[in-house]
Design an enzyme around this catalytic site. Structure first.
Site, PDB file in Angstrom:
ATOM      1  N   TYR A 141      56.934 -20.874  66.191  1.00  0.00           N
ATOM      2  CA  TYR A 141      56.463 -21.821  67.207  1.00  0.00           C
ATOM      3  C   TYR A 141      57.366 -21.780  68.427  1.00  0.00           C
ATOM      4  CZ  TYR A 141      60.147 -25.192  65.895  1.00  0.00           C
ATOM      5  OH  TYR A 141      61.343 -25.807  65.656  1.00  0.00           O
ATOM      6  N   CYS A 142      56.790 -22.202  69.566  1.00  0.00           N
ATOM      7  CA  CYS A 142      57.563 -22.346  70.801  1.00  0.00           C
ATOM      8  C   CYS A 142      56.930 -23.493  71.584  1.00  0.00           C
ATOM      9  CB  CYS A 142      57.581 -21.047  71.602  1.00  0.00           C
ATOM     10  SG  CYS A 142      55.967 -20.483  72.149  1.00  0.00           S
ATOM     11  N   THR A 143      57.260 -23.637  72.862  1.00  0.00           N
ATOM     12  CA  THR A 143      56.797 -24.793  73.629  1.00  0.00           C
ATOM     13  C   THR A 143      55.285 -24.803  73.832  1.00  0.00           C
ATOM     14  OG1 THR A 143      58.891 -24.662  74.805  1.00  0.00           O
ATOM     15  CG2 THR A 143      57.234 -26.164  75.697  1.00  0.00           C
TER      16      THR A 143
ATOM     17  N   ILE B 131      54.155 -26.515  70.681  1.00  0.00           N
ATOM     18  CA  ILE B 131      54.460 -27.914  70.390  1.00  0.00           C
ATOM     19  C   ILE B 131      53.574 -28.838  71.221  1.00  0.00           C
ATOM     20  CG2 ILE B 131      56.277 -29.683  70.447  1.00  0.00           C
ATOM     21  CD1 ILE B 131      58.258 -27.191  70.403  1.00  0.00           C
TER      22      ILE B 131
END
Ligand SMILES: [Zn+2]
Ligand SMILES: [Zn+2]
Length: 348
Positions: A203-205, A232
């Protein structure tokens, strides 16, 4: 170098202070939105100029990267111009129906000017073409499937930088101690050694970094790679829309704008870099020659006069002329706090 590519006449000349003041005096709301897409853009420069004048006329602000490989944008758009903005995007084949991520905790004060930069890549990854195949990316998981995979014991990897995961992350996630995405990719590959046939969750932003990270890992023999769809930002949107989906993200989501972070859960998982108290508030050192971004609690803010070190308190209290002299020839640090690079020097 002029970040706007030397075309001064056309671009924003307003100073930072004036721009912030102008934003504060606005009487309307803004929508904070981000979007990206890997697409082929021919003639990046002329496309940039066109978008700049059109978006400027809609009073949109933000930071946008354009490259031959695509677009990556974080923006704030006046609510009353939102429909026109979407219409504008849809008028271009390459931007048509582009998926939006709208920020949750939003006062619309996230950007105070419009900057569109032309880059070689929209995400600097340091990879060569043989390192990945963009048509072979990981499986996209929605919030519900993502939670299930976590509950089933999948390995979760945070593909952001250390200063982002420091204030917020998924419980149990591996958070590599890196400052750039470039150094993170080979490190993650190494850390996952032996898990080639287990489920790996990335996952990342906003999802953009995982697009490449998953392609990279798959290229290197990881067979069960999934990524959080929309990052996210979209996870939070989904859990807010459906209260049957439990939130598994702790703390704050770091964002690259004036807000620095949006709170997702009430957990505070980080500490003040000066006294060690629980704290997840980022501050830029008041000494503009330093400008270091670090975590500082209110007590330390008062005690150390919003500075990161004793030297910086001294410099911050000098006259502007003195400060400019000191600054001459010295590169502005402007780097984010790193456990590796910085030792905060405090007054007793
Ligand atoms: Zn403190
Ligand atoms: Zn400082």
């Amino acid at each position: 170098m002029d970040p706007n590519g030397g075309k001064k006449g056309m671009f924003n000349k307003l100073g930072r202070k004036e721009a912030i003041l102008r934003l504060e005096q606005e009487s309307f709301n803004r929508v904070t939105v981000s979007f990206y897409r890997y697409i082929i853009i021919e003639n990046v420069e002329s496309f940039r100029d066109k978008l700049y004048s059109e978006w400027k006329s809609l009073s949109a602000y933000g930071r946008i990267y354009l490259a031959k490989e695509g677009v990556n944008a974080q923006m704030s758009v006046p609510e009353h111009n939102w429909d026109k903005f979407v219409e504008n995007l849809n008028s271009y084949d390459v931007l048509k129906d582009i998926p939006f991520k709208i920020a949750v905790e939003d006062d619309g004060k996230s950007f105070f000017k419009l900057t569109i930069k032309v880059r070689n890549q929209i995400v600097a990854d340091g990879l060569s073409e043989n390192d990945y195949d963009v048509t072979n990316v990981g499986k996209h998981l929605g919030a519900r499937e993502w939670n299930e995979a976590i509950e089933n014991g999948a390995t979760v990897v945070d593909m952001r930088n250390h200063y982002e995961s420091e204030i917020g992350k998924f419980k149990g996630a591996i958070c590599p101690e890196v400052e750039t995405f470039k150094e993170e990719l080979p490190l993650v590959k190494e850390m996952l050694n032996g898990k080639e046939n287990e489920q790996v969750l990335l996952y990342c932003t906003g999802g953009i970094r995982c697009e490449k990270a998953s392609a990279y890992l798959k290229n290197y023999g990881f067979n069960n790679v999934s990524q959080l769809h929309g990052g996210i930002i979209d996870y939070v949107r989904q859990i807010k829309e459906d209260n049957k989906i439990q939130n598994k993200f702790l703390g704050k989501n770091f964002v690259f704008d004036e807000r620095r972070g949006e709170r997702i859960s009430s957990d505070v998982i980080s500490n003040c870099h000066q006294c060690g108290e629980t704290c997840d508030i980022h501050t830029n050192c008041r000494n503009v020659n330093c400008n270091l971004l670090f975590l500082q609690c209110q007590k330390c803010k008062d005690k150390h006069e919003s500075c990161c070190s004793v030297e910086c308190i001294e410099v911050a209290n000098m006259s502007e002329d003195q400060r400019k002299k000191l600054r001459k020839g010295v590169e502005n640090k402007k780097i984010y706090y790193s456990h590796k690079k910085v030792k905060l020097n405090l007054k007793e």
